[in-house]
Scaffold this active site. Structure first.
Site, PDB file in Angstrom:
ATOM      1  N   GLU A  60      -0.080  -6.735  -5.703  1.00 54.26           N
ATOM      2  CA  GLU A  60       0.841  -5.598  -5.706  1.00 54.26           C
ATOM      3  C   GLU A  60       2.256  -6.016  -6.097  1.00 54.26           C
ATOM      4  OE1 GLU A  60      -2.765  -4.483  -3.856  1.00 54.26           O
ATOM      5  OE2 GLU A  60      -1.430  -6.147  -3.342  1.00 54.26           O
ATOM      6  N   HIS A 129      -5.986   1.150   5.400  1.00 51.80           N
ATOM      7  CA  HIS A 129      -6.353   2.206   4.463  1.00 51.80           C
ATOM      8  C   HIS A 129      -5.776   3.567   4.860  1.00 51.80           C
ATOM      9  CE1 HIS A 129      -9.162  -0.923   3.339  1.00 51.80           C
ATOM     10  NE2 HIS A 129      -9.497  -0.244   2.260  1.00 51.80           N
TER      11      HIS A 129
END
Length: 324
Positions: A60, A129
């Protein structure tokens, strides 16, 4: 007029941006042939090729760094962080470089970057998540932050974000990806930085964004049967906040409840409440209430319903504010 899901609306926004501007690039983890975990980018690589829509390594920080470099080279990057909880390794690049580069270069180098982040809970995901990362981005000067609540507005906000000359973080509520809405996909309507009133009422203003807007509308519908009429305000833009619409709505009613999924302490609701005090203090008939997640790490799927603001929790807060 056919119904469209939020996933389809976002896909259409990306497809049209790619078709209209050769500088637009779409990339992230598994966004190419797979079409992304949520299939938001499905079919785009086949249509526009691997040079315009491509997969990245699982990094990321690298994805955000690529955005900075590509923007400096004249492109308009549109990156996806696969999940909210995975986006944190990129914060150094986002905070130190993406948000500051225009200021650092005294306006000579723009950062027309869009970073899409599937965000928030409601899908009973595993750890990492389901998160509420909005405060990190809203607190970072130099970023614009938007959060759609419906398919048509998701299309509008993403098109506007990609066209914007500044970096925009688009927080997409995962639990609303499969929601449907009937209407025309158009970028016309409220722009970046503007809120929208979805329902008019005279007893209390419910202020929210993302998936919680639908719950506020459900709570308002139930309260109507009790004779309590609520305005529902969808912030849409978390940074900048639309203080004109926010202040006007609260001044007209005199009571406000702010709803979000993130924990209570230093959540966006604290800033909204403070702005209401500044914009509408003399019109308030009761303290501003917040209905939020709890001050704990996001829980496992089995406890998600207890963590997220429910329609009943929202309605209870409204009743308390109206009775104050």
């Amino acid at each position: 007029m056919p119904e469209v899901t939020m996933v389809a609306a976002l896909n259409a926004a990306l497809r049209e941006a790619l078709a209209e501007d050769p500088r637009v690039l779409v990339f992230g983890e598994d966004v190419g042939e797979l079409g992304g975990v949520f299939r938001v980018t499905q079919g785009l690589q086949a249509e526009f090729g691997r040079e315009r829509v491509f997969d990245t390594p699982i990094s990321e920080s690298g994805i955000a760094g690529m955005c900075v470099g590509l923007a400096m080279a004249g492109f308009r990057p549109v990156a996806e962080m696969q999940f909210d909880g995975f986006s944190y390794p990129a914060l150094d690049q986002v905070i130190s470089h993406l948000a500051k580069y225009r200021e650092r270069t005294r306006g000579r180098v723009g950062m027309p970057v869009t970073i899409r982040i599937p965000s928030f809970g409601g899908i009973r995901g595993k750890e990492h998540h389901g998160e509420s990362p909005e405060t990190y981005y809203v607190h970072t000067a130099g970023l614009k932050v938007v959060c759609p609540s419906s398919p048509l507005d998701a299309y509008r906000l993403l098109r506007l974000a990609i066209a914007d000359p500044d970096p925009v973080i688009v927080l997409e509520p995962k639990s609303r990806y499969w929601s449907k809405e009937e209407g025309e996909l158009t970028a016309e309507g409220p722009g970046l930085g503007r809120a929208r009133v979805l329902r008019e009422g005279s007893a209390c203003v419910l202020i929210s964004y993302g998936a919680m807007v639908a719950r506020c509308l459900d709570a308002a519908a139930g309260l109507e049967a009790e004779g309590i009429s609520c305005t529902v305000l969808d912030l849409r833009s978390l940074s900048p906040l639309d203080l004109e619409t926010l202040g006007g709505a609260v001044r007209a009613v005199g009571r406000a409840v702010v709803v979000h999924e993130a924990p209570l302490t230093l959540g966006l609701g604290a800033e909204v409440a403070a702005r209401i005090m500044e914009e509408a203090f003399d019109h308030l008939e009761a303290p501003v209430r917040r209905v939020t997640g709890w001050d704990v790490p996001y829980p496992p799927a089995s406890l998600e319903d207890v963590y997220l603001p429910s329609v009943e929790r929202i309605a209870r807060a409204v009743r308390e504010v109206v009775a104050y």
